[in-house]
Design a protein around this motif. Structure first.
Motif, PDB file in Angstrom:
ATOM      1  N   GLU A   8      70.660  36.841  28.486  1.00  0.00           N
ATOM      2  CA  GLU A   8      69.904  35.776  27.850  1.00  0.00           C
ATOM      3  C   GLU A   8      68.425  35.847  28.231  1.00  0.00           C
ATOM      4  N   ILE A   9      67.567  35.515  27.281  1.00  0.00           N
ATOM      5  CA  ILE A   9      66.123  35.441  27.535  1.00  0.00           C
ATOM      6  C   ILE A   9      65.826  34.113  28.220  1.00  0.00           C
ATOM      7  N   THR A  10      65.278  34.194  29.419  1.00  0.00           N
ATOM      8  CA  THR A  10      64.961  32.965  30.161  1.00  0.00           C
ATOM      9  C   THR A  10      63.468  32.728  30.292  1.00  0.00           C
ATOM     10  N   GLY A  11      62.673  33.784  30.203  1.00  0.00           N
ATOM     11  CA  GLY A  11      61.223  33.642  30.331  1.00  0.00           C
ATOM     12  C   GLY A  11      60.568  33.345  28.994  1.00  0.00           C
ATOM     13  N   LYS A  12      59.258  33.283  29.005  1.00  0.00           N
ATOM     14  CA  LYS A  12      58.483  33.100  27.789  1.00  0.00           C
ATOM     15  C   LYS A  12      57.230  33.970  27.871  1.00  0.00           C
ATOM     16  N   ALA A  13      56.471  34.008  26.797  1.00  0.00           N
ATOM     17  CA  ALA A  13      55.292  34.870  26.742  1.00  0.00           C
ATOM     18  C   ALA A  13      54.173  34.269  27.590  1.00  0.00           C
ATOM     19  N   VAL A  14      54.164  34.621  28.862  1.00  0.00           N
ATOM     20  CA  VAL A  14      53.132  34.122  29.773  1.00  0.00           C
ATOM     21  C   VAL A  14      51.890  35.001  29.688  1.00  0.00           C
ATOM     22  N   ASP A  15      52.097  36.321  29.740  1.00  0.00           N
ATOM     23  CA  ASP A  15      50.992  37.282  29.663  1.00  0.00           C
ATOM     24  C   ASP A  15      50.912  37.797  28.230  1.00  0.00           C
ATOM     25  N   SER A  16      49.925  37.337  27.479  1.00  0.00           N
ATOM     26  CA  SER A  16      49.784  37.743  26.080  1.00  0.00           C
ATOM     27  C   SER A  16      48.750  38.844  25.879  1.00  0.00           C
ATOM     28  N   SER A  17      48.262  39.447  26.965  1.00  0.00           N
ATOM     29  CA  SER A  17      47.273  40.516  26.846  1.00  0.00           C
ATOM     30  C   SER A  17      47.921  41.773  26.293  1.00  0.00           C
ATOM     31  N   ARG A  18      47.101  42.642  25.738  1.00  0.00           N
ATOM     32  CA  ARG A  18      47.624  43.865  25.141  1.00  0.00           C
ATOM     33  C   ARG A  18      48.315  44.748  26.165  1.00  0.00           C
ATOM     34  N   ASP A  19      47.665  44.961  27.306  1.00  0.00           N
ATOM     35  CA  ASP A  19      48.215  45.804  28.372  1.00  0.00           C
ATOM     36  C   ASP A  19      48.884  44.910  29.409  1.00  0.00           C
ATOM     37  N   TYR A  20      50.080  45.265  29.753  1.00  0.00           N
ATOM     38  CA  TYR A  20      50.885  44.399  30.615  1.00  0.00           C
ATOM     39  C   TYR A  20      50.757  44.803  32.081  1.00  0.00           C
ATOM     40  N   GLU A  21      50.572  43.804  32.928  1.00  0.00           N
ATOM     41  CA  GLU A  21      50.478  44.024  34.364  1.00  0.00           C
ATOM     42  C   GLU A  21      51.626  43.302  35.055  1.00  0.00           C
ATOM     43  N   THR A  22      52.261  43.985  35.994  1.00  0.00           N
ATOM     44  CA  THR A  22      53.384  43.397  36.709  1.00  0.00           C
ATOM     45  C   THR A  22      52.972  42.070  37.328  1.00  0.00           C
ATOM     46  N   PRO A  23      53.697  40.989  37.031  1.00  0.00           N
ATOM     47  CA  PRO A  23      53.281  39.683  37.531  1.00  0.00           C
ATOM     48  C   PRO A  23      53.472  39.547  39.034  1.00  0.00           C
ATOM     49  N   ARG A  24      52.656  38.713  39.630  1.00  0.00           N
ATOM     50  CA  ARG A  24      52.803  38.402  41.050  1.00  0.00           C
ATOM     51  C   ARG A  24      54.003  37.485  41.252  1.00  0.00           C
ATOM     52  N   ALA A  25      54.445  37.403  42.491  1.00  0.00           N
ATOM     53  CA  ALA A  25      55.620  36.589  42.802  1.00  0.00           C
ATOM     54  C   ALA A  25      55.389  35.117  42.525  1.00  0.00           C
ATOM     55  N   ASP A  26      54.121  34.672  42.623  1.00  0.00           N
ATOM     56  CA  ASP A  26      53.835  33.255  42.445  1.00  0.00           C
ATOM     57  C   ASP A  26      53.539  32.888  40.990  1.00  0.00           C
ATOM     58  N   GLN A  27      53.637  33.870  40.067  1.00  0.00           N
ATOM     59  CA  GLN A  27      53.364  33.597  38.660  1.00  0.00           C
ATOM     60  C   GLN A  27      54.637  33.160  37.941  1.00  0.00           C
ATOM     61  N   GLU A  28      54.444  32.409  36.856  1.00  0.00           N
ATOM     62  CA  GLU A  28      55.572  32.031  36.010  1.00  0.00           C
ATOM     63  C   GLU A  28      56.163  33.278  35.373  1.00  0.00           C
ATOM     64  N   GLN A  29      57.471  33.308  35.231  1.00  0.00           N
ATOM     65  CA  GLN A  29      58.134  34.522  34.744  1.00  0.00           C
ATOM     66  C   GLN A  29      57.829  34.766  33.271  1.00  0.00           C
ATOM     67  N   ASP A  30      57.349  35.967  32.991  1.00  0.00           N
ATOM     68  CA  ASP A  30      57.133  36.392  31.613  1.00  0.00           C
ATOM     69  C   ASP A  30      58.459  36.890  31.044  1.00  0.00           C
ATOM     70  N   GLU A  31      58.620  36.751  29.719  1.00  0.00           N
ATOM     71  CA  GLU A  31      59.859  37.181  29.088  1.00  0.00           C
ATOM     72  C   GLU A  31      60.110  38.679  29.266  1.00  0.00           C
ATOM     73  N   THR A  32      59.052  39.452  29.494  1.00  0.00           N
ATOM     74  CA  THR A  32      59.223  40.885  29.737  1.00  0.00           C
ATOM     75  C   THR A  32      60.113  41.134  30.948  1.00  0.00           C
ATOM     76  N   GLU A  33      59.979  40.293  31.955  1.00  0.00           N
ATOM     77  CA  GLU A  33      60.719  40.505  33.200  1.00  0.00           C
ATOM     78  C   GLU A  33      62.219  40.287  33.043  1.00  0.00           C
ATOM     79  N   ASP A  34      62.664  39.710  31.939  1.00  0.00           N
ATOM     80  CA  ASP A  34      64.107  39.586  31.697  1.00  0.00           C
ATOM     81  C   ASP A  34      64.755  40.949  31.519  1.00  0.00           C
ATOM     82  N   LEU A  35      63.935  41.968  31.196  1.00  0.00           N
ATOM     83  CA  LEU A  35      64.475  43.320  31.078  1.00  0.00           C
ATOM     84  C   LEU A  35      64.937  43.872  32.423  1.00  0.00           C
ATOM     85  N   VAL A  36      64.309  43.443  33.497  1.00  0.00           N
ATOM     86  CA  VAL A  36      64.580  44.030  34.805  1.00  0.00           C
ATOM     87  C   VAL A  36      66.037  43.828  35.233  1.00  0.00           C
TER      88      VAL A  36
END
Length: 759
Positions: free
Chosen positions: A77-105
């Motif tokens: 299930e997708i639990t995150g949302k589009a937090v980082d909308s920039s073209r190039d994606y950077e791995t989020p820090r631990a203190d950031q809200e979860q981006d939907e991309t991280e559901d792939l991990v």
């Protein structure tokens, strides 16, 4: 063929993710599992959550793919949302809200636990950098090789936007439109097979009316529509999917969704075990490079294109060439920095000299170089992320495998610098095994320290295998572009487009789909394929002109033939073909006319014309040159090209191309002879809306050193912001120690050859 990979296929149900699986199989890989992310169940029965990353409409059908393809399916299930909308994606820090991309991990980790043999992941990205960079980020963190065989597909032969759809139809993949989200499309498109001739014709008519005909809209790349794959060739599809559609749902903004009441599996009536053999793989060479290859192989007289006598520019000169003279590599400076208002360079960084390996391994020496670089960057208040180009010189290429991970740890940001890596052998100064040179672009500031020009750094960092160009499975970008400083003639309220300078990484002849060294067609094939990589990267970055090019070749006893071929390739690709039209002849047009769908034939005369040909920007673009050749207007201008012989190159290839491009709309390009020769061994390239100047000089005699010195004293040149000096063995000149070489990196070579252009 390259070794087979064990692939996890990311699927959304759409046409592209399923078609990408076929290309994985065509390239010899095995699909071990399917993986899918689905939305949280909604109370309003709305399947689509409008995710920026994932297709969610039609997700209720996804479970059927496990039996339809006979491949295990894993879902989450997708639990995150589009937090980082920039073209190039950077791995989020631990203190950031979860981006939907991280559901792939966690999804991919679960698949890898069940299938420990898995070592790759496939995606159906075509033009979306947003999707591609996110999948690559997750895949590489998990140690998986990204596969994106559809990447830039419309820009590959035959250069048509609909080639992907026609290729799907040719192998029998059926995918229907289940959502429309464009002003040109409505609910009447729902349920139609997107790859049928009739649908392609309707799509072309609809999108051309809304001015969307050149941005991949006919493939749905701008979100114009979503599709659902129901069937395909038997080697992959064991059963087909049948759906029972309900009435279309019309939503806000004119969007329409095909409601699926039920879905079932059906046995396939017939099996064609050879269907995969009809899958078209784009040709390796672009038409212009294929033409150049044929011309160079014979059958076309190339003497009008290339002069046989390349100029050796590093013959000894000066006071003497005595055997006991100090090698030039011992005279030239190391660890020098140069700071200008717009560019900072640090050239030929070394660690301490070592007389034996006991003083430190290559990895330790590179670590010390980075410590020194960190110290200098801190002093000048420059960040690592500002570095846009690096030259890494090694004594032996055997150290490269050990050093690359250390290099990657240092440049760990999203778009690391473009890089050139070569081994120079014994031409390296004694006791030195590694040298690094960097170029960092800075904001342009006024006298009060206020920024008047942002660097606007943009990277091209494709890390997945495709048919387009070699993936960067490493700590460097294919290209980094930054805005050039504007000239000082603009008014205060005028913002001129000065263009960009594009730093391109060194390109070697790898087959993009396999990442294996290309060996067919000998040295000619390697020279043209690696040059094509440079071209394709330049086209994506909007390069209109090259300031100069350098082709590195490895040491050999008789390099003259390779030098001639490399320079011939450079000139051939800049010379327009005798037949200006590269299109189809009349007979082909008649065949195409006969194949037009009856619906399209009936309606095309009453609609805006859809131009199916993919636009490929000309690189270089001769129309950007403000002043054509004054001596012979019919002779094409060609940027200078040098061939430098070094010890060895990455992967043991026979050539590596390096070049810097400009995107400026108007460029002044001039060629000048110097007092040492009647040939044009000095070129000056100037974007007309920028105060930047790019000089190229062949140093053949002491008088050319004087030319170099005078250029440095030009009132418009406060100091060299960055420059590269290619130095061959035996090269020397009197007074070398006295010359100002701040901002100049030097590369020790075996021999260097010049442009070889006539006067």
């Amino acid at each position: 063929m390259a070794s087979s990979l064990q692939v996890i296929a990311l699927i959304s149900g759409g046409k592209d993710s399923l078609f990408s699986i076929l290309h994985c199989q065509q390239n010899g890989h095995t699909i071990v599992a399917l993986a899918n992310l689905y939305p949280t169940r909604c109370t309003n029965d709305d399947e689509d959550i409008n995710s920026y990353m994932y297709q969610t409409v039609g997700h209720s059908v996804i479970p059927l793919y496990e039996q339809a393809l006979n491949i295990p399916l894993y879902r989450q299930e997708i639990t995150g949302k589009a937090v980082d909308s920039s073209r190039d994606y950077e791995t989020p820090r631990a203190d950031q809200e979860q981006d939907e991309t991280e559901d792939l991990v966690p999804l991919l980790r679960r698949v890898m636990q069940a299938h420990p043999e898995a070592n790759a992941v496939s995606t159906g990205a075509i033009l979306s950098t947003y999707q591609r960079t996110r999948v690559e980020s997750v895949a590489l963190r998990l140690g998986l090789t990204p596969l994106s065989y559809l990447w830039q597909y419309p820009l590959l032969p035959p250069y048509t936007q609909t080639s992907l759809l026609h290729d799907m139809a040719a192998v029998g993949q059926e995918a229907i439109i289940i959502k429309t989200a464009s002003g040109g499309l409505d609910e009447t498109f729902l349920g139609f097979d997107v790859a049928s001739h009739r649908t392609i014709g309707r799509l072309g008519k609809a999108i051309s009316r809304f001015g969307e005909s050149s941005n991949g809209a006919i493939l749905g790349e701008g979100g114009e529509f979503e599709s659902l794959a129901l069937d395909g060739p038997s080697p992959l599809w064991k059963k087909r999917i049948r759906i029972e559609p309900g009435p279309p749902g019309v939503m806000e903004g004119g969007q329409a969704v095909l409601k699926i009441q039920s879905s079932t599996l059906e046995n396939k009536q017939e099996e064609d075990s050879e269907a995969l053999e009809t899958l078209r793989v784009p040709e390796l060479f672009d038409s212009e490079f294929n033409g150049a290859l044929k011309a160079m192989e014979g059958g076309i007289d190339t003497q009008s294109i290339i002069s046989d006598d390349a100029t050796l520019v590093n013959a000894p000169f000066g006071s003497s060439a005595a055997s006991n003279s100090t090698p030039i590599s011992e005279v030239l400076p190391k660890n020098t920095s140069c700071d200008s208002p717009t560019v900072f360079t640090y050239s030929n960084l070394t660690s301490e000299r070592c007389s034996s390996s006991a003083h430190g391994s290559p990895s330790r020496r590179l670590t010390k170089i980075f410590l020194r670089l960190d110290h200098v960057l801190t002093q000048w208040r420059i960040t690592k992320a500002s570095i846009n180009h690096c030259t890494l010189l090694l004594r032996t290429m055997a150290d490269f495998t050990v050093l690359n991970p250390i290099y990657g740890q240092y440049f760990s940001h999203v778009n690391p610098p473009a890089r050139v890596t070569i081994a120079v052998g014994d031409a390296m100064p004694e006791g030195v095994d590694i040298m690094l040179s960097v170029v960092a672009d800075k904001e342009d500031k006024d006298r009060k320290g206020r920024a008047v020009r942002a660097v606007q750094r943009q990277g091209l960092h494709v890390q997945g295998r495709s048919y387009w160009a070699p993936a960067n499975i490493g700590p460097y970008s294919q290209a980094i572009s930054v805005k050039l400083p504007t000239n000082e003639e603009k008014s205060e309220d005028q913002e001129l487009y000065s263009g960009e300078v594009v730093y391109v990484a060194g390109q070697i002849p790898l087959v993009p789909a396999s990442m294996e060294v290309y060996h067919e067609k000998g040295f000619r094939g390697q020279a043209l394929l690696s040059l094509q990589h440079l071209w394709r990267i330049g086209q994506v970055k909007g390069v209109r002109w090259w300031t100069a090019a350098v082709g590195f070749i490895p040491a050999s006893g008789t390099p003259e033939e390779q030098v001639r071929i490399a320079q011939e390739a450079w000139k051939a690709i800049h010379t327009p073909p005798s037949n200006a039209s590269l299109g189809t002849d009349g007979e082909d047009d008649e065949e195409e006319e006969a194949d037009i769908d009856p619906w399209d034939r009936l309606n095309r005369n009453h609609a805006s014309t859809f131009n199916d040909t993919t636009y490929r920007s000309p690189t270089p673009d001769p129309t950007s040159i403000s002043d054509p050749n004054p001596n012979n207007p019919n002779t094409p201008l060609i940027p200078p090209c040098f061939i430098a012989q070094v010890h060895s190159l990455p992967r043991g290839v026979d050539i590596e191309w390096s070049a810097t491009g400009l995107t400026s709309r108007t460029i002044h390009f001039s060629q000048h002879p110097t007092t040492s020769s009647s040939t044009t061994n000095l070129t000056i390239t100037t974007p007309t809306t920028s105060r930047s100047r790019f000089y190229t000089l062949e140093i053949r005699a002491q008088t050319d050193i004087d030319v170099l010195r005078r250029l440095g004293e030009d009132k418009s040149v406060k100091d060299w912001t960055s420059a590269t000096l290619y130095v061959g063995r035996g090269f020397e000149w009197s007074g070398a120690r006295k010359m100002n070489l701040r901002g100049v990196q030097w590369i020790p070579c075996v021999r260097v050859w010049g442009k070889g252009q006539g006067g």
